[in-house]
Design a protein around this motif. Structure first.
Motif, PDB file in Angstrom:
ATOM      1  N   UNK A   1       0.840  -1.197   0.000  1.00 37.09           N
ATOM      2  CA  UNK A   1       0.000   0.000   0.000  1.00 37.09           C
ATOM      3  C   UNK A   1       0.878   1.251   0.000  1.00 37.09           C
ATOM      4  N   UNK A   2       0.332   2.322  -0.592  1.00 36.85           N
ATOM      5  CA  UNK A   2       1.015   3.620  -0.553  1.00 36.85           C
ATOM      6  C   UNK A   2       0.016   4.669  -0.075  1.00 36.85           C
ATOM      7  N   UNK A   3       0.282   5.231   1.092  1.00 37.21           N
ATOM      8  CA  UNK A   3      -0.625   6.205   1.677  1.00 37.21           C
ATOM      9  C   UNK A   3      -0.059   7.606   1.516  1.00 37.21           C
ATOM     10  N   UNK A   4      -0.846   8.506   0.961  1.00 38.70           N
ATOM     11  CA  UNK A   4      -0.468   9.911   0.855  1.00 38.70           C
ATOM     12  C   UNK A   4      -1.017  10.637   2.070  1.00 38.70           C
ATOM     13  N   UNK A   5      -0.125  11.307   2.802  1.00 37.04           N
ATOM     14  CA  UNK A   5      -0.525  12.043   3.997  1.00 37.04           C
ATOM     15  C   UNK A   5      -0.145  13.512   3.864  1.00 37.04           C
ATOM     16  N   UNK A   6      -1.145  14.366   4.045  1.00 37.57           N
ATOM     17  CA  UNK A   6      -0.898  15.798   4.095  1.00 37.57           C
ATOM     18  C   UNK A   6      -1.028  16.352   5.495  1.00 37.57           C
ATOM     19  N   UNK A   7      -1.065  15.472   6.495  1.00 36.18           N
ATOM     20  CA  UNK A   7      -1.223  15.900   7.886  1.00 36.18           C
ATOM     21  C   UNK A   7       0.112  16.332   8.481  1.00 36.18           C
ATOM     22  N   UNK A   8       0.094  17.319   9.354  1.00 33.61           N
ATOM     23  CA  UNK A   8       1.324  17.711  10.049  1.00 33.61           C
ATOM     24  C   UNK A   8       1.740  16.645  11.051  1.00 33.61           C
ATOM     25  N   UNK A   9       2.954  16.785  11.555  1.00 27.01           N
ATOM     26  CA  UNK A   9       3.515  15.819  12.498  1.00 27.01           C
ATOM     27  C   UNK A   9       3.321  16.249  13.949  1.00 27.01           C
ATOM     28  N   UNK A  10       2.313  17.071  14.231  1.00 24.62           N
ATOM     29  CA  UNK A  10       2.139  17.544  15.611  1.00 24.62           C
ATOM     30  C   UNK A  10       1.000  16.846  16.338  1.00 24.62           C
TER      31      UNK A  10
ATOM     32  N   UNK B   1       4.838   5.581   2.524  1.00 29.75           N
ATOM     33  CA  UNK B   1       4.114   6.842   2.685  1.00 29.75           C
ATOM     34  C   UNK B   1       4.615   7.867   1.677  1.00 29.75           C
ATOM     35  N   UNK B   2       3.673   8.603   1.122  1.00 26.73           N
ATOM     36  CA  UNK B   2       3.971   9.793   0.321  1.00 26.73           C
ATOM     37  C   UNK B   2       3.641  10.968   1.230  1.00 26.73           C
ATOM     38  N   UNK B   3       4.664  11.531   1.836  1.00 28.77           N
ATOM     39  CA  UNK B   3       4.527  12.553   2.872  1.00 28.77           C
ATOM     40  C   UNK B   3       4.583  13.926   2.215  1.00 28.77           C
ATOM     41  N   UNK B   4       3.515  14.711   2.369  1.00 28.24           N
ATOM     42  CA  UNK B   4       3.406  15.982   1.664  1.00 28.24           C
ATOM     43  C   UNK B   4       3.333  17.154   2.640  1.00 28.24           C
ATOM     44  N   UNK B   5       4.268  18.060   2.493  1.00 31.43           N
ATOM     45  CA  UNK B   5       4.267  19.303   3.267  1.00 31.43           C
ATOM     46  C   UNK B   5       3.733  20.418   2.367  1.00 31.43           C
ATOM     47  N   UNK B   6       2.923  21.311   2.952  1.00 32.16           N
ATOM     48  CA  UNK B   6       2.325  22.419   2.200  1.00 32.16           C
ATOM     49  C   UNK B   6       1.436  21.912   1.068  1.00 32.16           C
TER      50      UNK B   6
END
Length: 255
Positions: free
Chosen positions: A194-203, A222-227
């Motif tokens: 699986x590949x999960x795209x996350x646009x959530x912050x790390x807080x 994970x496809x980790x997206x900032x902004x």
């Protein structure tokens, strides 16, 4: 993943043993256009180097607390797993004055100076670049980490029942992190491949889990997206297709 894994570092070791060449973290910064893809092996190498810096140069060990003031970023993920490898508690957005070590991005340096222990700063520039001028009172991560060893062994065994992560006012043991990550992975429907795209912050735990721990526990990536909010709906759709994303969390509502 191995059902006997009890710490996040165990999860990474199992991922490395299973398929070191597969992607683990793909990072985008939609404010700068940066894209970085790290295989399990490459990510594990960064974790080992960071753990050696933490344990060796910074003299941190079990019982110590590290205030982590970084955004959702591939280098933040490496610090989280390095803390887990050493047995240091990662206190996300924790008070620097109460920490033994502080790790700060460029936007939180003033607050981080309250730490009376060791201070590390990350420029968060593309390709892991260094600061043009190191911030006063801080060691530059990009300068310090390259010379560290590619393999890591803790001086003391990591206690799975010791404090490992504090976020949102809750402190979790290493075993708690693994247990919650497995539960979240199941709830999200993540499986190997699986590949999960996350646009959530790390807080928050949700952001940390979907952006690192749950895919690691599931043998996913994970496809980790900032902004991510700066990306158009069309651009997001193209990313989902090109990155072969199977699950999405934290995407803008208009997308």
């Amino acid at each position: 993943m191995n059902t006997t894994d009890r710490t996040p570092a165990d999860l990474l070791r199992s991922a490395l043993a299973a398929d070191p060449g597969r992607p683990l973290v793909t990072f985008y910064d939609d404010a700068t256009g940066e894209r970085v893809e790290l295989s399990v092996a490459t990510f594990a190498n960064w974790v080992a180097k960071t753990a050696n810096l933490l344990q060796g140069d910074l003299s941190a060990g079990p019982g110590d607390r590290l205030a982590l003031h970084l955004p959702a970023h591939w280098q933040t993920a490496a610090w989280l797993l390095a803390c887990a490898s050493v047995g240091v508690e990662a206190d996300v957005r924790g008070a620097p004055q109460d920490a033994d070590v502080v790790v700060s991005g460029p936007d939180s340096l003033d607050a981080a100076r309250a730490c009376r222990g060791e201070r590390i700063a990350l420029a968060l520039r593309p390709l892991g670049g260094r600061f043009p001028q190191p911030p006063e009172g801080f060691a530059d991560y990009a300068v310090e980490v390259p010379s560290q060893g590619d393999r890591f062994a803790p001086y003391a065994p990591v206690d799975a029942d010791g404090p490992a992560l504090s976020v949102g006012g809750t402190t979790l043991t290493a075993a708690d992190v693994v247990g919650r990550a497995r539960t979240d992975a199941q709830a999200l429907g993540l499986a190997p491949g699986s590949r999960i795209l996350s646009g959530l912050p790390y807080d928050t735990w949700e952001g940390l889990s979907s952006g690192l721990y749950a895919p690691l526990a599931a043998g996913a990536s994970v496809v980790l997206c900032r902004n991510l909010g700066q990306l158009s709906a069309e651009g997001l759709a193209q990313r989902v297709e090109s990155e072969r994303v199977t699950h999405t969390v934290g995407a803008p509502a208009q997308a």
